[in-house]
Write a protein that holds these residues in place. Structure first.
Motif, PDB file in Angstrom:
ATOM      1  N   LYS A 203       0.822  -1.205   0.000  1.00  0.00           N
ATOM      2  CA  LYS A 203       0.000   0.000   0.000  1.00  0.00           C
ATOM      3  C   LYS A 203       0.856   1.255   0.000  1.00  0.00           C
ATOM      4  N   HIS A 204       1.976   1.227   0.715  1.00  0.00           N
ATOM      5  CA  HIS A 204       2.858   2.385   0.804  1.00  0.00           C
ATOM      6  C   HIS A 204       4.018   2.312  -0.196  1.00  0.00           C
ATOM      7  N   ASN A 205       3.896   1.392  -1.151  1.00  0.00           N
ATOM      8  CA  ASN A 205       4.885   1.287  -2.229  1.00  0.00           C
ATOM      9  C   ASN A 205       6.301   1.059  -1.691  1.00  0.00           C
ATOM     10  N   THR A 206       6.410   0.210  -0.659  1.00  0.00           N
ATOM     11  CA  THR A 206       7.704  -0.104  -0.063  1.00  0.00           C
ATOM     12  C   THR A 206       8.336  -1.320  -0.728  1.00  0.00           C
ATOM     13  N   LEU A 207       7.545  -2.357  -0.944  1.00  0.00           N
ATOM     14  CA  LEU A 207       8.005  -3.539  -1.697  1.00  0.00           C
ATOM     15  C   LEU A 207       6.800  -4.282  -2.238  1.00  0.00           C
ATOM     16  N   THR A 208       7.068  -5.137  -3.226  1.00  0.00           N
ATOM     17  CA  THR A 208       6.012  -5.971  -3.797  1.00  0.00           C
ATOM     18  C   THR A 208       6.506  -7.414  -3.878  1.00  0.00           C
ATOM     19  N   ILE A 209       5.576  -8.352  -3.798  1.00  0.00           N
ATOM     20  CA  ILE A 209       5.881  -9.770  -3.983  1.00  0.00           C
ATOM     21  C   ILE A 209       4.925 -10.324  -5.028  1.00  0.00           C
ATOM     22  N   THR A 210       5.494 -10.835  -6.111  1.00  0.00           N
ATOM     23  CA  THR A 210       4.709 -11.456  -7.172  1.00  0.00           C
ATOM     24  C   THR A 210       5.094 -12.927  -7.230  1.00  0.00           C
ATOM     25  N   GLY A 211       4.186 -13.792  -6.832  1.00  0.00           N
ATOM     26  CA  GLY A 211       4.550 -15.204  -6.719  1.00  0.00           C
ATOM     27  C   GLY A 211       5.578 -15.362  -5.609  1.00  0.00           C
ATOM     28  N   ARG A 212       6.786 -15.780  -5.998  1.00  0.00           N
ATOM     29  CA  ARG A 212       7.881 -15.899  -5.035  1.00  0.00           C
ATOM     30  C   ARG A 212       8.990 -14.888  -5.304  1.00  0.00           C
ATOM     31  N   LYS A 213       8.699 -13.907  -6.108  1.00  0.00           N
ATOM     32  CA  LYS A 213       9.700 -12.900  -6.460  1.00  0.00           C
ATOM     33  C   LYS A 213       9.488 -11.642  -5.624  1.00  0.00           C
ATOM     34  N   ILE A 214      10.544 -11.200  -4.954  1.00  0.00           N
ATOM     35  CA  ILE A 214      10.474 -10.060  -4.035  1.00  0.00           C
ATOM     36  C   ILE A 214      11.197  -8.862  -4.652  1.00  0.00           C
ATOM     37  N   LYS A 215      10.501  -7.754  -4.752  1.00  0.00           N
ATOM     38  CA  LYS A 215      11.124  -6.526  -5.267  1.00  0.00           C
ATOM     39  C   LYS A 215      11.019  -5.422  -4.225  1.00  0.00           C
ATOM     40  N   ILE A 216      12.175  -4.972  -3.753  1.00  0.00           N
ATOM     41  CA  ILE A 216      12.214  -3.855  -2.804  1.00  0.00           C
ATOM     42  C   ILE A 216      12.157  -2.556  -3.593  1.00  0.00           C
ATOM     43  N   ILE A 217      11.145  -1.751  -3.337  1.00  0.00           N
ATOM     44  CA  ILE A 217      10.971  -0.475  -4.045  1.00  0.00           C
ATOM     45  C   ILE A 217      11.593   0.668  -3.258  1.00  0.00           C
TER      46      ILE A 217
END
Length: 231
Positions: A203-217
């Motif tokens: 919600k705060h655009n800090t990180l996202t997880i798609t499936g098992r892939k983690i992206k730190i924003i």
């Protein structure tokens, strides 16, 4: 787990690069290599110690029972790391379990030959002592965090630690794929709590997880959460 051809990399293997050149032929004869499938146990907490493993390829989670239904991930072991060394005390039982989180290859030495290797190769013995000291420091830090940090801060610290250990690919995604259950076990929390915190991070655009892939924003926000929790 099945045995495979004797693989070795003298430059990156923790074992080979620290042994005397004269000892390498003995290693070639005594060591055994095994392929370990994703999700397969290398050894289980409470098993009798059979030997020590050096990770040639792949990644393992080293974990311990927390209670009947939960586990705590102590650390991750990657290429060049050691697993099974915590079972070398007086009580020859593995105090943790090790499970492959991706396909892996390990090098195995039985206890008698490994102990002979330590007596002959002082550089290996010294570096193993330093490895144990680092493990002890990290364990104390983990116990402190579990006792004193808020759940949100522990989860934030977990993502920072994963990035530091595994790095990022060209798309800014952490170079390891993990289930949400493993993420909660690494942070020392429940799946339900992790799910709520992840929604807040998204919600705060800090990180996202798609499936098992983690992206730190926004790593700065994760760091801020950890620092503010320690003030």
């Amino acid at each position: 787990m099945k045995e495979c051809s004797n693989l070795c990399d003298l430059n990156k293997c923790f074992l080979c690069k620290l042994c005397l050149p004269e000892w390498l032929p003995a290693l070639a004869v005594k060591k055994r290599n095994f392929e370990v499938k994703k999700g397969e146990l290398l050894f289980t907490e409470g098993d009798a110690v059979s030997g020590i493993y050096f990770v040639y390829e792949g990644t393992f989670k080293v974990h311990k029972r927390w209670d009947k239904e939960k586990e705590l991930i102590i650390r991750f072991a990657r290429s060049g790391d050691i697993v099974g060394h915590m079972g070398l005390g007086e009580e020859r039982l593995y105090p943790v379990s090790a499970t492959a989180i991706e396909s892996a290859i390990v090098c195995f030495l039985d206890i008698p030959f490994f102990e002979s290797t330590l007596r002959v190769n002082t550089n290996l013995t010294y570096e193993l002592m330093r490895f144990y000291a680092n493990e002890l420091q990290n364990s104390h830090r983990r116990m402190r965090d579990l006792a004193h940090m808020s759940v949100k801060a522990r989860i934030a610290q977990s993502f920072i630690s994963l990035k530091q250990q595994f790095g990022l690919d060209e798309n800014g995604i952490i170079n390891v794929e993990m289930s949400r259950q493993d993420l909660s076990s690494f942070a020392g929390t429940t799946y339900e709590t992790l799910f709520k915190v992840l929604n807040d991070f998204a919600k705060h655009n800090t990180l996202t997880i798609t499936g098992r892939k983690i992206k730190i924003i926004n790593e700065g926000e994760l760091t801020r959460i950890v620092i503010n929790d320690n003030i």
